[in-house]
Design a protein around this motif. Structure first.
Motif, mmCIF file in Angstrom:
data_model
loop_
_atom_site.group_PDB
_atom_site.id
_atom_site.type_symbol
_atom_site.label_atom_id
_atom_site.label_comp_id
_atom_site.label_asym_id
_atom_site.label_seq_id
_atom_site.Cartn_x
_atom_site.Cartn_y
_atom_site.Cartn_z
ATOM 1 N N GLY A 294 43.753 -26.265 57.353
ATOM 2 C CA GLY A 294 43.646 -25.803 58.742
ATOM 3 C C GLY A 294 44.014 -24.340 58.906
ATOM 4 N N ARG A 295 44.855 -23.831 57.997
ATOM 5 C CA ARG A 295 45.267 -22.428 58.080
ATOM 6 C C ARG A 295 44.144 -21.478 57.667
ATOM 7 N NH1 ARG A 295 50.986 -21.688 58.160
ATOM 8 N NH2 ARG A 295 52.106 -23.660 57.992
ATOM 9 N N ILE A 296 43.178 -21.988 56.927
ATOM 10 C CA ILE A 296 42.129 -21.100 56.397
ATOM 11 C C ILE A 296 40.717 -21.584 56.689
ATOM 12 C CG2 ILE A 296 43.464 -20.024 54.524
ATOM 13 C CD1 ILE A 296 42.315 -22.220 52.685
ATOM 14 N N SER A 297 40.578 -22.642 57.479
ATOM 15 C CA SER A 297 39.229 -23.170 57.692
ATOM 16 C C SER A 297 38.335 -22.142 58.388
ATOM 17 C CB SER A 297 39.262 -24.504 58.445
ATOM 18 O OG SER A 297 39.958 -24.413 59.662
ATOM 19 N N HIS A 298 38.951 -21.192 59.120
ATOM 20 C CA HIS A 298 38.148 -20.124 59.731
ATOM 21 C C HIS A 298 37.438 -19.285 58.665
ATOM 22 C CE1 HIS A 298 41.178 -16.903 58.909
ATOM 23 N NE2 HIS A 298 41.968 -17.946 58.863
ATOM 24 N N LEU A 299 38.003 -19.204 57.475
ATOM 25 C CA LEU A 299 37.341 -18.446 56.399
ATOM 26 C C LEU A 299 36.118 -19.198 55.882
ATOM 27 C CD1 LEU A 299 40.513 -17.278 54.416
ATOM 28 C CD2 LEU A 299 39.150 -15.918 56.010
ATOM 29 N N LEU A 300 36.181 -20.506 55.920
ATOM 30 C CA LEU A 300 35.028 -21.315 55.522
ATOM 31 C C LEU A 300 33.886 -21.119 56.526
ATOM 32 C CD1 LEU A 300 37.408 -22.684 53.942
ATOM 33 C CD2 LEU A 300 36.082 -24.787 54.062
ATOM 34 N N LEU A 301 34.246 -21.107 57.791
ATOM 35 C CA LEU A 301 33.224 -20.900 58.820
ATOM 36 C C LEU A 301 32.513 -19.568 58.608
ATOM 37 C CD1 LEU A 301 34.996 -22.332 61.981
ATOM 38 C CD2 LEU A 301 32.940 -23.206 60.865
ATOM 39 N N ARG A 302 33.304 -18.564 58.278
ATOM 40 C CA ARG A 302 32.738 -17.239 58.014
ATOM 41 C C ARG A 302 31.805 -17.279 56.800
ATOM 42 N NH1 ARG A 302 30.460 -13.908 58.544
ATOM 43 N NH2 ARG A 302 30.570 -11.700 58.039
ATOM 44 N N ALA A 303 32.212 -18.003 55.777
ATOM 45 C CA ALA A 303 31.366 -18.123 54.582
ATOM 46 C C ALA A 303 30.041 -18.797 54.955
ATOM 47 C CB ALA A 303 32.097 -18.924 53.501
ATOM 48 N N ILE A 304 30.117 -19.783 55.827
ATOM 49 C CA ILE A 304 28.898 -20.501 56.231
ATOM 50 C C ILE A 304 28.003 -19.608 57.097
ATOM 51 C CG2 ILE A 304 28.017 -22.493 57.524
ATOM 52 C CD1 ILE A 304 30.833 -23.842 56.771
ATOM 53 N N THR A 305 28.586 -18.919 58.066
ATOM 54 C CA THR A 305 27.751 -18.079 58.934
ATOM 55 C C THR A 305 27.151 -16.916 58.144
ATOM 56 O OG1 THR A 305 29.677 -16.801 59.709
ATOM 57 C CG2 THR A 305 28.973 -18.661 61.066
ATOM 58 N N GLN A 306 27.813 -16.499 57.084
ATOM 59 C CA GLN A 306 27.221 -15.451 56.235
ATOM 60 C C GLN A 306 25.875 -15.892 55.664
ATOM 61 O OE1 GLN A 306 30.961 -13.009 54.849
ATOM 62 N NE2 GLN A 306 29.822 -13.694 53.061
ATOM 63 N N ARG A 307 25.751 -17.167 55.377
ATOM 64 C CA ARG A 307 24.468 -17.672 54.864
ATOM 65 C C ARG A 307 23.410 -17.652 55.963
ATOM 66 N NH1 ARG A 307 24.855 -15.445 51.264
ATOM 67 N NH2 ARG A 307 22.769 -16.144 50.783
ATOM 68 N N ILE A 308 23.813 -17.981 57.183
ATOM 69 C CA ILE A 308 22.854 -17.887 58.300
ATOM 70 C C ILE A 308 22.399 -16.439 58.448
ATOM 71 C CG2 ILE A 308 22.577 -18.096 60.804
ATOM 72 C CD1 ILE A 308 24.687 -20.375 60.708
ATOM 73 N N ASP A 309 23.368 -15.526 58.447
ATOM 74 C CA ASP A 309 23.054 -14.114 58.664
ATOM 75 C C ASP A 309 22.083 -13.569 57.616
ATOM 76 O OD1 ASP A 309 24.703 -14.026 60.868
ATOM 77 O OD2 ASP A 309 26.462 -13.421 59.717
ATOM 78 N N ALA A 310 22.344 -13.917 56.372
ATOM 79 C CA ALA A 310 21.504 -13.386 55.297
ATOM 80 C C ALA A 310 20.038 -13.798 55.497
ATOM 81 C CB ALA A 310 22.025 -13.882 53.938
#
Lengths: 331, 331
Positions: A294-310
């Protein structure tokens, strides 16, 4: 994979984590000197990251921590920000006008400033009391400061174990999330490339990231209209404009506010057919204990949205670097 | 004039101002007992009003005041909210689920609760330590509490003069603003009745009202899509999706953050032809000293948007009372 370099990305995250010694020395010194309030000060994307850090701390610690927006500070001021205060900032270029002026005002007050400024030569870098210069990874940096303050304050006894796990596994874990999310990202980008409006919903320590994803990515970099709405607030207004064809994406993280986003995820299918649920729990993170996710799940979200962005960038033939107005005009 | 009753509206505002004796007794008692933090706690519209009150206080006082969202409090919690704290809430029905549960949690902690609950018989009204029951005028109530805390704290030496002016002139002033804004409201409603998206921009102690106007009025009551964006943040993302035909309204108030909205008002005409600037300075407020106007200009904005709402409701044949989902479904 588009815009993906496993080695570079892992090096980038590991390098950020290696700032820990420096961050610990700085925070320990400030903590032992004492302070009245801690302010995360930002604007736009850095304001968003500041909101993330402050939400993160609020549930875990009684530290007197506030979010402050640089432009609001320049006008309204903040009577709680004193020479006993600590101000934490981040800036890639070190040249954002509001930040330069706000820091100058904070210096006059006499508060201590901890600055993550990527461009070491920027005047802003010269103005801070504690300079840490390392590119990208803003959330990791802000949260490392938060964690060390909480450690000193007795609010984070598992600190050493947590960072042992991050040092060993976070970088690899995040690139693996990107790989796992790539085909989803491509499909999502195809599905939503022409959206006239896209609602992004989220909560908790990733709310700031959702706010920033709508504003700093879709609006600013993709020129696509979007609105971010907090999972708790969706039910108090915005839900009324959602219907079958409205594009809505709910980000479900793993911190304490997870139930707020789960509530949205459960409700949406009843009123909408173009919804997407992005749940970080669906992604593995080897070597990280469940209680730390829970302390870092925001980093996972960022990793996922990076794939959308690309993919969105490629599909829409819209390079993410271009701006219509920002820094193109004086205003 | 549609949905306008001068006598009733003046009575409503004057009645709210007459709560002052009661508010003063409550706040003075709390102030003399002492407290660690003050929280304005809300959700949706009341969260928005809470943001207004806290921004209002921040620039004028070092009082330790925070905004708290009821649903976030129920999940993340807040370690700063203790038995020494003061919590200020408002609820029309007294039945909003998140508020009922959050207040019950606050009671367990033991903080003192000041509640403006319109329905005196609601269980929520029974739960608060200090109940004030009087309909509508949420902002006036919240700001009266803020003003009395600041008065006690030595931050508002002109308090008596300010309220003498409000008691004598505010109610009449606000109905006069409505009259003066009515033809503008009608024209605006005609112009924007079919908007696929409308951006509302604002700052300062009316930012919460702008957030609420987009969410609780356009989305919830008119079922029209809208996004609120802070004047300071517009330049950090959202501006890129604004073009000639984008509907954008900037609310320019008179508090310290006025320059942030003026900057938007100055910039917009260069990139957009469907913009509207609503500046409270264009409206008279007889009997109120110029130096006090910034404290209440958010009330003028509300008076102006009420004229838009009255016409929009009629033109769009969309009664503002109806809800598609809110309290129609369990979720």
């Amino acid at each position: 994979m588009l815009k993906f370099n496993e080695t570079n990305q892992m090096d980038s995250v590991n390098g950020a984590l290696q700032l820990r010694g420096e961050i610990e020395r700085i925070v320990d010194e400030i903590y032992s000197e004492g302070f009245d309030h801690i302010f995360y000060l930002g604007i736009g994307g850095t304001y968003a990251s500041s909101m993330q850090a402050v939400t993160y701390i609020t549930g875990k610690s009684a530290l007197p921590v506030y979010v402050e927006n640089a432009a609001e500070y320049l006008t309204t001021g903040n009577r709680k920000l004193t020479e006993q205060s600590v101000v934490i900032i981040s800036s890639v270029t070190g040249s954002t006008e509001e930040m330069v002026r706000a820091v100058s005002q904070v210096k006059e007050v006499g508060a201590r400033i901890v600055g993550f400024i990527d461009v070491k030569e920027a005047p802003l870098a010269q103005s801070v009391d504690y300079l840490i210069s390392y590119p990208a990874n803003e959330q990791i940096k802000f949260f490392m400061v938060a964690d060390r303050f909480m450690f000193n304050n007795g609010d984070f006894p598992q600190y050493e174990q947590f960072y042992k796990e991050l040092d060993g596994h976070l970088a690899k874990g995040l690139v693996e999330v990107e790989k796992a999310a790539d085909s989803f990202g491509e499909q999502f980008a195809h599905e939503h490339k022409d959206d006239s409006m896209h609602y992004f919903v989220g909560a908790g320590n990733h709310w700031g990231a959702v706010y920033s994803y709508a504003m700093c990515y879709w609006e600013e970099q993709h020129w696509l209209r979007s609105k971010s709405i907090h999972s708790s607030e969706l039910f108090h207004g915005t839900l009324e404009v959602i219907d079958r064809d409205t594009a809505v994406t709910v980000f479900v993280g793993e911190d304490e506010q997870r139930p707020l986003s789960e509530r949205v995820a459960k409700f949406l299918p009843r009123i909408c057919s173009r919804y997407t649920i992005i749940d970080t729990k669906d992604y593995e993170l080897e070597g990280i204990s469940p209680e730390f996710r829970g302390r870092i799940s925001h980093l996972l979200l960022r990793a996922i949205t990076q794939r959308i962005d690309a993919h969105l960038e490629k599909i829409n033939c819209h390079p993410m670097e271009i701006r219509r107005y920002y820094r193109q005009l004086d205003y």
